[in-house]
Enzyme design. Structure first.
Site, mmCIF file in Angstrom:
data_model
loop_
_atom_site.group_PDB
_atom_site.id
_atom_site.type_symbol
_atom_site.label_atom_id
_atom_site.label_comp_id
_atom_site.label_asym_id
_atom_site.label_seq_id
_atom_site.Cartn_x
_atom_site.Cartn_y
_atom_site.Cartn_z
ATOM 1 N N GLN A 94 33.131 -32.774 24.953
ATOM 2 C CA GLN A 94 32.584 -33.326 23.722
ATOM 3 C C GLN A 94 33.119 -34.741 23.507
ATOM 4 O O GLN A 94 32.696 -35.430 22.594
ATOM 5 C CB GLN A 94 32.997 -32.458 22.534
ATOM 6 C CG GLN A 94 32.504 -31.034 22.615
ATOM 7 C CD GLN A 94 33.181 -30.157 21.569
ATOM 8 O OE1 GLN A 94 32.770 -30.103 20.418
ATOM 9 N NE2 GLN A 94 34.230 -29.478 21.971
ATOM 10 N N ASN A 95 34.085 -35.131 24.349
ATOM 11 C CA ASN A 95 34.757 -36.414 24.132
ATOM 12 C C ASN A 95 33.904 -37.576 24.627
ATOM 13 O O ASN A 95 33.206 -37.470 25.633
ATOM 14 C CB ASN A 95 36.109 -36.437 24.837
ATOM 15 C CG ASN A 95 37.037 -35.365 24.293
ATOM 16 O OD1 ASN A 95 36.768 -34.799 23.242
ATOM 17 N ND2 ASN A 95 38.104 -35.067 25.005
ATOM 18 N N HIS A 112 28.399 -35.406 23.912
ATOM 19 C CA HIS A 112 28.277 -36.275 22.737
ATOM 20 C C HIS A 112 28.240 -37.760 23.087
ATOM 21 O O HIS A 112 28.481 -38.598 22.220
ATOM 22 C CB HIS A 112 29.411 -35.974 21.738
ATOM 23 C CG HIS A 112 29.324 -34.595 21.158
ATOM 24 N ND1 HIS A 112 30.384 -33.950 20.546
ATOM 25 C CD2 HIS A 112 28.282 -33.733 21.079
ATOM 26 C CE1 HIS A 112 29.999 -32.756 20.124
ATOM 27 N NE2 HIS A 112 28.728 -32.601 20.443
ATOM 28 N N GLY A 181 41.497 -27.825 23.542
ATOM 29 C CA GLY A 181 41.619 -28.896 22.548
ATOM 30 C C GLY A 181 40.380 -29.148 21.715
ATOM 31 O O GLY A 181 40.086 -30.292 21.398
ATOM 32 N N GLU A 209 46.560 -24.879 17.782
ATOM 33 C CA GLU A 209 46.325 -24.014 16.607
ATOM 34 C C GLU A 209 45.295 -22.956 16.953
ATOM 35 O O GLU A 209 44.557 -23.112 17.924
ATOM 36 C CB GLU A 209 45.732 -24.845 15.461
ATOM 37 C CG GLU A 209 46.666 -25.862 14.871
ATOM 38 C CD GLU A 209 45.966 -26.750 13.843
ATOM 39 O OE1 GLU A 209 44.774 -26.499 13.549
ATOM 40 O OE2 GLU A 209 46.620 -27.686 13.371
HETATM 41 C C1 BJW Z 1 45.144 -29.935 20.598
HETATM 42 C C2 BJW Z 1 46.117 -30.915 20.826
HETATM 43 C C3 BJW Z 1 46.771 -30.895 22.084
HETATM 44 C C4 BJW Z 1 45.274 -31.222 18.861
HETATM 45 N N1 BJW Z 1 46.443 -29.955 22.981
HETATM 46 N N2 BJW Z 1 44.852 -29.015 21.500
HETATM 47 C C5 BJW Z 1 26.086 -25.113 10.188
HETATM 48 C C6 BJW Z 1 26.278 -24.215 11.229
HETATM 49 C C7 BJW Z 1 26.099 -24.617 12.528
HETATM 50 C C8 BJW Z 1 25.736 -25.927 12.821
HETATM 51 C C9 BJW Z 1 25.536 -26.785 11.774
HETATM 52 C C10 BJW Z 1 25.704 -26.392 10.490
HETATM 53 N N3 BJW Z 1 25.483 -27.472 9.696
HETATM 54 C C11 BJW Z 1 25.183 -28.542 10.469
HETATM 55 C C12 BJW Z 1 25.203 -28.145 11.735
HETATM 56 C C13 BJW Z 1 24.966 -28.959 12.889
HETATM 57 C C14 BJW Z 1 26.111 -29.874 13.233
HETATM 58 C C15 BJW Z 1 27.422 -29.100 13.159
HETATM 59 O O1 BJW Z 1 27.851 -28.452 14.086
HETATM 60 N N4 BJW Z 1 28.114 -29.168 12.038
HETATM 61 C C16 BJW Z 1 29.335 -28.388 11.830
HETATM 62 C C17 BJW Z 1 30.495 -29.338 11.543
HETATM 63 C C18 BJW Z 1 29.096 -27.385 10.771
HETATM 64 N N5 BJW Z 1 25.843 -30.282 14.576
HETATM 65 C C19 BJW Z 1 25.045 -31.325 14.845
HETATM 66 O O2 BJW Z 1 24.544 -32.002 13.974
HETATM 67 C C20 BJW Z 1 24.718 -31.576 16.299
HETATM 68 N N6 BJW Z 1 23.333 -31.747 16.464
HETATM 69 C C21 BJW Z 1 22.454 -30.804 16.160
HETATM 70 O O3 BJW Z 1 22.760 -29.709 15.746
HETATM 71 O O4 BJW Z 1 21.159 -31.196 16.365
HETATM 72 C C22 BJW Z 1 20.111 -30.335 15.945
HETATM 73 C C23 BJW Z 1 18.825 -31.065 16.278
HETATM 74 C C24 BJW Z 1 17.936 -30.480 17.136
HETATM 75 C C25 BJW Z 1 16.751 -31.138 17.436
HETATM 76 C C26 BJW Z 1 16.494 -32.381 16.877
HETATM 77 C C27 BJW Z 1 17.407 -32.972 16.029
HETATM 78 C C28 BJW Z 1 18.589 -32.303 15.724
HETATM 79 C C29 BJW Z 1 25.370 -32.869 16.776
HETATM 80 C C30 BJW Z 1 26.848 -32.822 16.726
HETATM 81 C C31 BJW Z 1 27.411 -34.176 17.137
HETATM 82 C C32 BJW Z 1 28.899 -34.269 16.911
HETATM 83 N N7 BJW Z 1 29.291 -35.637 17.020
HETATM 84 C C33 BJW Z 1 30.699 -35.991 16.944
HETATM 85 C C34 BJW Z 1 30.843 -37.529 16.978
HETATM 86 C C35 BJW Z 1 30.581 -38.050 18.400
HETATM 87 C C36 BJW Z 1 30.790 -39.504 18.504
HETATM 88 C C37 BJW Z 1 32.228 -39.918 18.218
HETATM 89 O O5 BJW Z 1 33.154 -39.521 18.963
HETATM 90 O O6 BJW Z 1 32.427 -40.646 17.270
HETATM 91 O O7 BJW Z 1 31.404 -35.405 18.026
HETATM 92 S S1 BJW Z 1 31.523 -35.314 15.516
HETATM 93 C C38 BJW Z 1 33.038 -34.969 16.324
HETATM 94 O O8 BJW Z 1 33.263 -33.544 16.395
HETATM 95 C C39 BJW Z 1 32.835 -35.424 17.777
HETATM 96 C C40 BJW Z 1 33.524 -34.344 18.535
HETATM 97 O O9 BJW Z 1 33.070 -34.338 19.869
HETATM 98 C C41 BJW Z 1 33.178 -33.109 17.755
HETATM 99 C C42 BJW Z 1 34.064 -31.939 17.999
HETATM 100 O O10 BJW Z 1 35.364 -32.234 17.626
HETATM 101 P P1 BJW Z 1 36.571 -31.684 18.506
HETATM 102 O O11 BJW Z 1 36.529 -32.307 19.845
HETATM 103 O O12 BJW Z 1 36.606 -30.219 18.462
HETATM 104 O O13 BJW Z 1 37.817 -32.352 17.767
HETATM 105 P P2 BJW Z 1 38.615 -31.857 16.454
HETATM 106 O O14 BJW Z 1 39.348 -33.010 15.945
HETATM 107 O O15 BJW Z 1 37.716 -31.130 15.537
HETATM 108 O O16 BJW Z 1 39.626 -30.763 17.028
HETATM 109 C C43 BJW Z 1 40.711 -31.102 17.847
HETATM 110 C C44 BJW Z 1 41.387 -29.807 18.269
HETATM 111 O O17 BJW Z 1 42.409 -30.118 19.185
HETATM 112 C C45 BJW Z 1 42.045 -29.061 17.100
HETATM 113 O O18 BJW Z 1 41.687 -27.677 17.198
HETATM 114 C C46 BJW Z 1 43.545 -29.239 17.353
HETATM 115 O O19 BJW Z 1 44.299 -28.091 16.952
HETATM 116 C C47 BJW Z 1 43.579 -29.394 18.844
HETATM 117 N N8 BJW Z 1 44.700 -30.179 19.412
HETATM 118 N N9 BJW Z 1 46.276 -31.730 19.753
HETATM 119 C C48 BJW Z 1 45.535 -29.054 22.717
HETATM 120 N N10 BJW Z 1 47.786 -31.823 22.414
#
Ligand code: BJW
Ligand code: ZN
Length: 242
Positions: A94-95, A112, A181, A209
């Site tokens: 996802q990064n 992403h 992560g 976590e």
């Molecule tokens: C460690 C550590 C160490 C720390 N070792 N671990 C309700 C239900 C389901 C879905 C939805 C909903 N409402 C809305 C939605 C859809 C939405 C969504 O999922 N929302 C939820 C938040 C509810 N999703 C979307 O909108 C997606 N698109 C979509 O659904 O399209 C539908 C569609 C279809 C057809 C036409 C049109 C539309 C798109 C999602 C895009 C996400 N984009 C981002 C930004 C990317 C660009 C950027 O980087 O700026 O992606 S948001 C952000 O979150 C980024 C990440 O890739 C993503 C995930 O985050 P990640 O990687 O999990 O990071 P963190 O910070 O959350 O977690 C870090 C973890 O690491 C933690 O657990 C720590 O504990 C751990 N950690 N140190 C190991 N050393």
């Protein structure tokens, strides 16, 4: 008679921001995830970009500058070795930071997008560059003059269907899914490990976590991935006689 490949497990890996935390890349959620007074999740939307492209670009430019100085860590390196040694191995991230490629992973499914690529909001112009800082902000298209945007997937935007289909196929056929992560909150990426489980495979989670996935994961390795993944891989590799 079985070939050597057949005794090796099919492995699919999903990584999130936490795998790069040990390299100094800020995560989205949780402590240290804040940028100025803004919530990063609220800047990663088409609405924020339409409202204030300069602000959103300042956020991405700041992240490009941060990431430019970061180096892959031992967790990224393990995934490079796994790709070399396992014949059916798929890395899905996802990064947007590019650290898997910098580490040496050759095939990475970018769910992403990529923070180093800029694309035009109006024409087909697209360019990858590692320039930091970008000047002026917001950058404009050299071909048509409209705004450029980072080639990343924001909330409400669709993932590339070909990339996501390849990721789904890999998790569906995997004997083993590693989830490293990620807060496992953002869909559709978060659904991938469940496909492995539904097909009878095993999920191992590496996180500092518990997450919503932890309840279904077969094992949670609690701690920084850069510390927990290398010893797990050393044991697993020995077990596979690799
Ligand atoms: C460690 C550590 C160490 C720390 N070792 N671990 C309700 C239900 C389901 C879905 C939805 C909903 N409402 C809305 C939605 C859809 C939405 C969504 O999922 N929302 C939820 C938040 C509810 N999703 C979307 O909108 C997606 N698109 C979509 O659904 O399209 C539908 C569609 C279809 C057809 C036409 C049109 C539309 C798109 C999602 C895009 C996400 N984009 C981002 C930004 C990317 C660009 C950027 O980087 O700026 O992606 S948001 C952000 O979150 C980024 C990440 O890739 C993503 C995930 O985050 P990640 O990687 O999990 O990071 P963190 O910070 O959350 O977690 C870090 C973890 O690491 C933690 O657990 C720590 O504990 C751990 N950690 N140190 C190991 N050393
Ligand atoms: Zn253009």
């Amino acid at each position: 008679m079985s070939t050597p490949d057949e005794r090796l497990p099919r492995v699919a890996v999903l990584t999130g921001a936490g795998i790069s935390a040990g390299s100094g890349v800020p995560t989205f959620r949780g402590a240290g995830g804040l940028w100025r007074q803004y919530d990063p999740q609220e800047l990663a939307t088409p609405q924020a970009f339409a409202r204030d492209p300069k602000l959103v670009w300042e956020f991405y430019d700041w992240r490009r500058q941060r990431i430019a100085t970061c180096k892959p860590n031992p967790a990224h390196q393990v995934l490079v070795e796994m790709e070399c040694l396992l014949p059916d191995f798929t890395l899905v991230t996802q990064n947007v930071d590019g650290l898997h490629a910098t580490a040496g992973s050759r095939r990475v499914l970018l769910l992403h997008g990529d923070i180093w690529t800029l694309r035009c909001t109006a024409c087909s112009f697209r360019e990858t560059n590692r320039q930091t800082p970008l000047n002026p902000l917001p950058p404009r298209c050299p071909a048509c003059g409209h705004l450029l945007r980072p080639d990343v997937v924001w909330f409400g935007e669709a993932l590339d269907p070909a990339v996501f289909d390849a990721a789904r196929r890999a998790f569906r056929r995997a004997d083993l899914a590693l989830v490293i992560g990620t807060s496992a909150l953002v869909y559709p990426a978060a659904e991938l490990p469940y496909l492995t489980k539904q097909a009878g495979g095993t999920i191992l989670e590496f996180n500092t976590e518990c997450t919503p996935l932890s309840a279904v994961a077969d094992r949670l390795f609690l701690g920084p991935g850069e510390e927990t993944l290398p010893p797990w891989w050393a044991d697993f590799r020995r077990h596979l006689a690799l």
